[in-house]
Write a protein that holds these residues in place. Structure first.
Motif, mmCIF file in Angstrom:
data_model
loop_
_atom_site.group_PDB
_atom_site.id
_atom_site.type_symbol
_atom_site.label_atom_id
_atom_site.label_comp_id
_atom_site.label_asym_id
_atom_site.label_seq_id
_atom_site.Cartn_x
_atom_site.Cartn_y
_atom_site.Cartn_z
ATOM 1 N N GLY A 185 0.763 -1.321 0.162
ATOM 2 C CA GLY A 185 0.049 0.083 -0.004
ATOM 3 C C GLY A 185 0.928 1.358 -0.118
ATOM 4 O O GLY A 185 2.107 1.065 -0.039
ATOM 5 N N LYS A 186 0.264 2.376 0.166
ATOM 6 C CA LYS A 186 0.929 3.391 0.306
ATOM 7 C C LYS A 186 0.545 4.280 1.470
ATOM 8 O O LYS A 186 -0.558 4.041 1.939
ATOM 9 N N ILE A 187 1.391 5.187 2.219
ATOM 10 C CA ILE A 187 1.096 5.881 3.176
ATOM 11 C C ILE A 187 -0.068 6.855 3.054
ATOM 12 O O ILE A 187 -0.106 7.673 1.898
ATOM 13 N N SER A 188 -1.212 6.744 3.397
ATOM 14 C CA SER A 188 -2.256 7.772 3.294
ATOM 15 C C SER A 188 -3.282 7.844 4.612
ATOM 16 O O SER A 188 -3.947 7.031 5.071
ATOM 17 N N MET A 220 -0.025 12.049 -4.700
ATOM 18 C CA MET A 220 0.488 12.621 -3.306
ATOM 19 C C MET A 220 0.804 11.439 -2.299
ATOM 20 O O MET A 220 1.939 11.485 -1.667
ATOM 21 N N GLU A 221 -0.079 10.336 -2.352
ATOM 22 C CA GLU A 221 0.324 9.237 -1.539
ATOM 23 C C GLU A 221 1.763 8.674 -1.861
ATOM 24 O O GLU A 221 2.509 8.298 -0.897
ATOM 25 N N GLY A 222 1.883 8.168 -3.010
ATOM 26 C CA GLY A 222 3.197 7.867 -3.665
ATOM 27 C C GLY A 222 4.289 8.601 -3.119
ATOM 28 O O GLY A 222 5.085 8.097 -2.787
ATOM 29 N N ASN A 225 7.493 7.595 -0.615
ATOM 30 C CA ASN A 225 8.802 7.623 -1.240
ATOM 31 C C ASN A 225 9.678 8.481 -0.490
ATOM 32 O O ASN A 225 10.806 8.026 0.338
ATOM 33 N N PHE A 226 9.344 9.633 -0.006
ATOM 34 C CA PHE A 226 9.917 10.528 0.929
ATOM 35 C C PHE A 226 10.235 9.970 2.047
ATOM 36 O O PHE A 226 11.200 10.279 2.870
ATOM 37 N N TYR A 227 9.158 9.375 2.877
ATOM 38 C CA TYR A 227 9.387 8.703 4.295
ATOM 39 C C TYR A 227 10.263 7.713 4.185
ATOM 40 O O TYR A 227 11.267 7.640 5.126
ATOM 41 N N ILE A 228 10.294 6.935 3.314
ATOM 42 C CA ILE A 228 11.610 5.655 3.155
ATOM 43 C C ILE A 228 12.725 6.228 3.053
ATOM 44 O O ILE A 228 13.732 6.102 3.541
ATOM 45 N N TYR A 229 12.989 7.495 2.033
ATOM 46 C CA TYR A 229 14.090 8.081 1.759
ATOM 47 C C TYR A 229 14.712 8.785 3.052
ATOM 48 O O TYR A 229 16.009 8.633 3.295
ATOM 49 N N LYS A 230 13.812 9.303 3.854
ATOM 50 C CA LYS A 230 14.271 9.729 5.081
ATOM 51 C C LYS A 230 14.883 8.791 6.146
ATOM 52 O O LYS A 230 15.965 9.102 6.729
ATOM 53 N N GLN A 231 14.020 7.713 6.004
ATOM 54 C CA GLN A 231 14.417 6.417 6.895
ATOM 55 C C GLN A 231 15.819 5.944 6.685
ATOM 56 O O GLN A 231 16.645 5.495 7.442
ATOM 57 N N ILE A 232 16.221 6.034 5.598
ATOM 58 C CA ILE A 232 17.547 5.311 5.175
ATOM 59 C C ILE A 232 18.735 6.502 4.817
ATOM 60 O O ILE A 232 19.954 6.022 4.040
#
Lengths: 205, 205
Positions: free
Chosen positions: A110-113, A148-150, A154-161
């Motif tokens: 899914g996507k963060i929503s 927007m959710e996609g 993407n940005f959430y994962i990018y921040k985590q890594i």
């Protein structure tokens, strides 16, 4: 709707729980099953029940699979340190159809929503971040839908890594092959100009 | 379509046997079931199986029913010698919704259609003709769809009961209530002029 039979009404109610199937369509489908031999209904319901109870998710990429590790993850010919992040199995099937990707996948589910109550914990993000932190991935390709959710996901994962030694990329947004400029929406067209590619590179693909 | 799971593939194949459901839609529906609790799939398949194995047809009017004689045929308040001939249960439901008919129904189960291999013997015509010959029906209302097959079926039944003491009628064809003349097709408009009704009669309905 007034039904002359409780059995029919139950079947129609259950059928209309499926997304995009209203009461009228459900009635049409159920009446179709009634006109067919009993075996068809039995085969249909058996296939659904077996699938629902026996299907597994690949322990590595979370894709739908009949085995603990799916065929793609188990394939020794695929480059295992290039991972494509997708939403669900349909995206895996779509990309596999192009035959242009030989790495592995990671299915988020899914996507963060926030509007739908889906946060990072509802998705398979933790195991992806772990893989990156363990240095098992050299390139991560974000291939979520362009919404927007996609973008948020993407940005959430990018921040985590961040800080990890991993290359990240997203699939290109631009004008579909065969499309005219004048019918393309302005956001897509704008992005396709900003993210223009060297002409020599375009000759190769 | 290449599936990563045989179980998923089977379920999608069975689902796409339903009319109007292609492979893509079937996959979407099956994935929806996978995201829901197992109980939903169980309830769904149970409702379909129970319906398919236990449902009955009314012995009098051939409508779908849970009992040997359906609620409409068993209702003593309905005029049992006025019978409306319809194709299937959806037409019964549509007419019942109007609350303007207090007689009984006779469900043919289809229309005569040589192209689809459906002749008079595939339909519940014999039992209808028998009812008329036994003098149990004083008026027969043909309420089949206004198509070539519908007209053929009407005419076939009409021929079979010729000489019997029974009034026959068909539901009126004409301009839908609320429709403009200019958007009505010419056949409908032509018929509505030929079959015009006295203005006084139109005031009552």
């Amino acid at each position: 709707m007034e039904f002359s039979s409780k059995l029919l009404e139950n079947a129609v109610n259950e059928m209309s729980q499926l997304p995009g199937i209203g009461k009228r369509t459900a009635l049409r489908l159920v009446l179709h099953l009634l006109r067919q031999p009993k075996e068809q209904t039995l085969d249909f319901t058996k296939a659904l029940n077996t699938m629902r109870s026996e299907i597994k998710l690949c322990k590595s990429c979370h894709n739908i699979s009949d085995t603990d590790i799916c065929d793609i993850c188990a394939n020794p010919n695929r480059t295992e340190n290039i991972v494509c992040v997708v939403e669900d199995i349909r995206d895996v099937m779509a990309i596999e159809n192009t035959s242009s990707f030989k790495g592995l996948y990671h299915v988020l589910g899914g996507k963060i929503s926030p509007m739908d109550g889906i946060g990072p914990n509802e998705l398979n993000i933790y195991s992806l971040v772990e893989k990156v932190k363990q240095g098992r991935i050299s390139e991560l390709i974000f291939a979520l839908g362009s919404t927007m959710e996609g973008d948020t996901t993407n940005f959430y994962i990018y921040k985590q890594i961040q800080g990890c030694d991993v290359k990240t990329s997203t699939i290109a947004r631009g004008i579909s092959v065969g499309n005219e400029l004048e019918y393309t929406d302005e956001v897509t067209l704008g992005r396709s100009i900003i993210n223009r590619i060297p002409f020599e590179a375009s000759l190769k693909s």
